[in-house]
Design a protein around this motif. Structure first.
Motif, short mmCIF file in Angstrom:
data_model
loop_
_atom_site.label_atom_id
_atom_site.label_comp_id
_atom_site.label_asym_id
_atom_site.label_seq_id
_atom_site.Cartn_x
_atom_site.Cartn_y
_atom_site.Cartn_z
N GLY A 99 -1.67 18.06 -52.99
CA GLY A 99 -2.82 18.91 -52.71
C GLY A 99 -2.60 20.38 -52.95
N LYS A 100 -1.41 20.82 -53.24
CA LYS A 100 -1.13 22.24 -53.45
C LYS A 100 -1.23 22.57 -54.93
N THR A 101 -1.51 23.84 -55.21
CA THR A 101 -1.70 24.30 -56.58
C THR A 101 -0.82 25.51 -56.85
N SER A 102 -0.64 25.79 -58.15
CA SER A 102 0.14 26.94 -58.58
C SER A 102 -0.43 27.45 -59.88
N VAL A 103 -0.57 28.76 -60.00
CA VAL A 103 -1.13 29.40 -61.19
C VAL A 103 -0.01 30.13 -61.92
N ILE A 104 0.09 29.90 -63.24
CA ILE A 104 1.15 30.49 -64.05
C ILE A 104 0.50 31.32 -65.14
N THR A 105 0.96 32.55 -65.30
CA THR A 105 0.49 33.44 -66.35
C THR A 105 1.59 33.59 -67.39
N LEU A 106 1.25 33.29 -68.67
CA LEU A 106 2.23 33.28 -69.74
C LEU A 106 2.04 34.48 -70.66
N GLU A 107 3.04 34.72 -71.49
CA GLU A 107 2.99 35.73 -72.53
C GLU A 107 2.76 35.04 -73.88
N ASP A 108 2.28 35.81 -74.83
CA ASP A 108 1.99 35.26 -76.16
C ASP A 108 3.26 35.29 -77.01
N THR A 109 4.11 34.31 -76.80
CA THR A 109 5.36 34.20 -77.53
C THR A 109 5.72 32.73 -77.69
N ALA A 110 6.48 32.45 -78.76
CA ALA A 110 6.93 31.08 -79.00
C ALA A 110 8.24 30.77 -78.29
N LYS A 111 8.83 31.76 -77.64
CA LYS A 111 10.10 31.53 -76.94
C LYS A 111 9.84 30.83 -75.60
N PRO A 112 10.80 30.07 -75.12
CA PRO A 112 10.63 29.40 -73.80
C PRO A 112 10.48 30.44 -72.69
#
Length: 338
Positions: A283-296
């Motif tokens: 029931g818990k959630t998490s929001v992730i903000t990414l960068e525009d890159t092909a690297k991990p």
């Protein structure tokens, strides 16, 4: 007196007593003698009979003597005797403290710090006796030879370090090579510290919006040249949200996620995720903000404890000018080792 008189009488004159002094003179002499009055005990002086009944008296106040000890120096040398009362360092030949006079029989002996004991110490100079020529041999002690060699090594090392600093500052290729080596060592150390995490692989991944040939199972194949591709439209009545569901074969606790976004062979031809929404089965959630890159890109997870699966939804993208879709190459999950 004649020789014919049978009885001869010798008369000795007697001393004549002085005439008695007149009455006024006797009175004057008596007035010069002070009468002795009987001694009376003082009011606060106890009698012999009441000695046991005297209350204890407060001892008189004594003036505090001035401290005449010499000031403490706190400069301890190896072998000094440390006074246990005042901490003063004394020469090994002393028997009493030079500051407070305390006996030094049980005083502690000052020693060198451990980091100074690592250095080579100069030992006594030992030379063999001469053969009668009146001159001693010029051979040095072993400790002196080691110390001389160590001093030379330090000098050479210091010169090389200064020279390398000059070359690093003035020669760019050398500077780039040094930076590359330092970065390699840093990455190895970082990888060693991160080895506390254990990978957790989902059992399967499904998605109803996948493009043919780029299903959600591509998120689990551990190849960066393959990717999951799904249509994405953020606006409009027919807006489509790319969603994938991942299931584990047991209850797991996730602590870290590594995301490799985009299509490896055509990065700019497809959209890249900007925001990912993770919904766990607890029931818990998490929001992730990414960068525009092909690297991990690495992220820490919170709340993903005791879960059986997770739903990954793309909330926003870095759009492509050619296609309205989004691509994710790999999702790697990790659990912290206990």
């Amino acid at each position: 007196m004649s020789d014919d008189d049978p009885e001869q009488t010798i008369s000795i004159p007697l001393p004549v007593p002085p005439p008695p002094a007149p009455a006024p003179a006797r009175a004057r002499d008596a007035a010069l003698v002070a009468p002795v009055a009987p001694r009376r005990p003082a009011d606060d002086e106890p009698d012999d009979e009441d000695v046991d009944e005297v209350l204890p008296q407060t001892p008189p106040h004594r003036r505090r003597q001035r401290d005449r000890r010499t000031p403490r120096t706190n400069q301890l040398r190896p072998g000094d005797l440390i006074c246990g009362d005042c901490g003063q360092g004394n020469r090994p030949t002393r028997r009493f403290c030079a500051r407070c006079g305390t006996d030094l029989d049980e005083a502690e002996v000052a020693r060198l710090p451990w980091w100074r004991r690592l250095r080579f110490r100069r030992g006594p100079r030992v030379v063999p006796l001469g053969t009668g020529s009146g001159q001693a041999s010029g051979d040095t002690a072993p400790n002196d030879r080691w110390r001389t060699a160590f001093d030379k090594i330090k000098i050479v090392g210091g010169l090389l370090f200064c020279l390398s600093c000059v070359v690093y500052a003035s020669y760019p290729p050398y500077r780039n090579a040094v930076n590359s080596e330092v970065q390699g060592v840093r990455d190895k150390a970082k990888g060693f510290l991160e080895s506390r995490y254990s990978p957790v692989r989902p059992e399967k991944a499904t998605s109803k919006t996948s493009v043919k040939g780029h299903g959600a199972d591509k998120l689990l194949d551990q190849y960066s040249n393959s990717y999951w591709l799904a249509p994405f439209e953020a606006e409009g009545q027919d807006a489509q949200r790319a969603t994938a569901k991942l299931e584990f074969d047991r209850l797991v606790s996730l602590d870290q996620l590594i995301v490799t976004s985009g299509a490896a062979d055509a990065l700019t031809e497809h959209g890249r995720p900007r925001i990912l929404l993770l919904t766990f089965t607890n029931g818990k959630t998490s929001v992730i903000t990414l960068e525009d890159t092909a690297k991990p890109q690495k992220f820490s997870l919170k709340g993903a404890t005791g879960i059986k699966g997770v739903k990954v939804s793309v909330g926003d993208t870095f759009p492509s000018k050619k296609n309205d879709d989004v691509a994710i190459a790999e999702l790697e999950w990790f659990s912290l080792l206990s």
